[in-house]
Design a protein around this motif. Sequence first.
Motif, short mmCIF file in Angstrom:
data_model
loop_
_atom_site.label_atom_id
_atom_site.label_comp_id
_atom_site.label_asym_id
_atom_site.label_seq_id
_atom_site.Cartn_x
_atom_site.Cartn_y
_atom_site.Cartn_z
N PRO A 92 29.75 12.96 78.16
CA PRO A 92 30.49 14.22 77.95
C PRO A 92 30.33 14.71 76.51
N THR A 93 30.31 16.02 76.34
CA THR A 93 30.22 16.63 75.02
C THR A 93 31.52 17.35 74.72
N PRO A 94 31.90 17.49 73.43
CA PRO A 94 31.18 17.02 72.25
C PRO A 94 31.15 15.50 72.17
N LEU A 95 30.16 14.99 71.45
CA LEU A 95 29.94 13.55 71.37
C LEU A 95 30.88 12.93 70.34
N ASP A 96 32.12 12.71 70.75
CA ASP A 96 33.09 12.19 69.81
C ASP A 96 33.63 10.83 70.23
N PHE A 97 32.89 10.11 71.08
CA PHE A 97 33.28 8.75 71.46
C PHE A 97 33.10 7.80 70.28
N SER A 98 33.99 6.82 70.19
CA SER A 98 33.72 5.67 69.32
C SER A 98 32.70 4.79 70.03
N ASP A 99 32.15 3.79 69.32
CA ASP A 99 31.18 2.90 69.95
C ASP A 99 31.80 2.21 71.17
N ALA A 100 33.04 1.77 71.04
CA ALA A 100 33.71 1.07 72.15
C ALA A 100 33.88 2.01 73.34
N GLN A 101 34.24 3.26 73.09
CA GLN A 101 34.42 4.23 74.17
C GLN A 101 33.10 4.57 74.85
N ALA A 102 32.03 4.72 74.06
CA ALA A 102 30.72 5.02 74.63
C ALA A 102 30.24 3.88 75.53
N LEU A 103 30.44 2.64 75.07
CA LEU A 103 30.04 1.49 75.87
C LEU A 103 30.87 1.37 77.14
N SER A 104 32.17 1.61 77.03
CA SER A 104 33.05 1.54 78.19
C SER A 104 32.66 2.59 79.22
N PHE A 105 32.38 3.82 78.76
CA PHE A 105 31.99 4.90 79.66
C PHE A 105 30.69 4.55 80.38
N ALA A 106 29.68 4.10 79.63
CA ALA A 106 28.37 3.79 80.22
C ALA A 106 28.47 2.61 81.17
N ARG A 130 22.25 3.18 70.83
CA ARG A 130 21.13 3.86 70.19
C ARG A 130 20.89 5.22 70.85
N HIS A 131 20.97 5.23 72.18
CA HIS A 131 20.80 6.50 72.88
C HIS A 131 21.96 7.44 72.56
N TYR A 132 23.17 6.94 72.59
CA TYR A 132 24.33 7.81 72.37
C TYR A 132 24.30 8.44 70.98
N MET A 140 20.70 9.64 79.93
CA MET A 140 20.18 8.29 79.65
C MET A 140 19.81 7.64 80.98
N GLU A 141 18.53 7.34 81.16
CA GLU A 141 18.08 6.75 82.42
C GLU A 141 18.59 5.32 82.55
N ILE A 142 19.08 5.01 83.75
CA ILE A 142 19.58 3.65 84.01
C ILE A 142 18.83 2.98 85.16
N ALA A 143 18.13 3.76 86.00
CA ALA A 143 17.35 3.19 87.09
C ALA A 143 16.22 4.15 87.42
N GLN A 144 15.04 3.59 87.68
CA GLN A 144 13.86 4.42 87.92
C GLN A 144 13.32 4.22 89.34
N ASN A 145 12.63 5.27 89.81
CA ASN A 145 11.89 5.22 91.07
C ASN A 145 12.73 4.67 92.23
N LEU A 146 13.78 5.40 92.57
CA LEU A 146 14.65 4.97 93.66
C LEU A 146 13.89 4.92 94.98
N THR A 147 14.23 3.95 95.80
CA THR A 147 13.70 3.95 97.17
C THR A 147 14.42 5.04 97.96
N GLN A 148 13.88 5.37 99.12
CA GLN A 148 14.51 6.40 99.95
C GLN A 148 15.92 5.98 100.34
N LEU A 149 16.11 4.69 100.64
CA LEU A 149 17.43 4.19 101.02
C LEU A 149 18.40 4.30 99.84
N GLU A 150 17.95 3.92 98.65
CA GLU A 150 18.81 4.03 97.47
C GLU A 150 19.20 5.48 97.20
#
Length: 216
Positions: A92-106, A130-132, A140-150
């Motif tokens: 979410p923007t604006p990017l005002d998360f603390s490090d702990a909040q960014a990690l918890s969200f992700a 680093r991305h945040y 931020m990509e978390i999974a690539q090339n999903l199968t049709q079922l996924e």
Amino acid sequence: MKSALAALVGLWIAFSTSPTALLAQALAPSAVPGITTPPQADEETIEPTFETQKLARTYILDVPAPRGQSTDRNGESLAQNRLSYNLAINFPTPLDFSDAQALSFAREKIDKTARLIGRKIKISDDAILRHYHNRGIMPMEIAQNLTQLEYEQIKNDSPPGVIARPIYVRVYPNGKMAGQIIGYTGKTGRNPDGIVDNHETLWPETEGREGLEQTF
């Protein structure tokens, strides 16, 4: 397939991190022909601060064009593209998360997504932060090339803040047959994690390696 291809080829995306500009537009009175609106004594005037001016940015980001199809003399496909999907998190923007909040969200989004598609997703805390800090306005990509079922499992029930991004992957209908002639493709580089550059691609481009893929 054709509509998705046209959308990808013609797509350009601009990101703005200036909430002040949007707020100013929302507060501006609309002009109506023939009617003069008297000034309001208590109307709020928004002055951009040094901080908002310094942080205001607009980025134009490029979408890599899909590679062309290779065929034999009879029109049979030797190399073509297949539509696939990558999963990504939108912070979410604006990017005002603390490090702990960014990690918890992700972590919350990653855990819910992993359970939904039945896939283990491993991303380090360092990679998330680093991305945040460097490019939090971009997915931020978390999974690539999903199968049709996924993809079927996620498309109608994705957690808020998680999106499926369409991409093209290279496929070879005949498998390894004539692979030494057709060649193969690979990414031009790893996924960037530094500061966003103007006209940066949304994901790494591919290049031909060996054989016809490299020639063309």
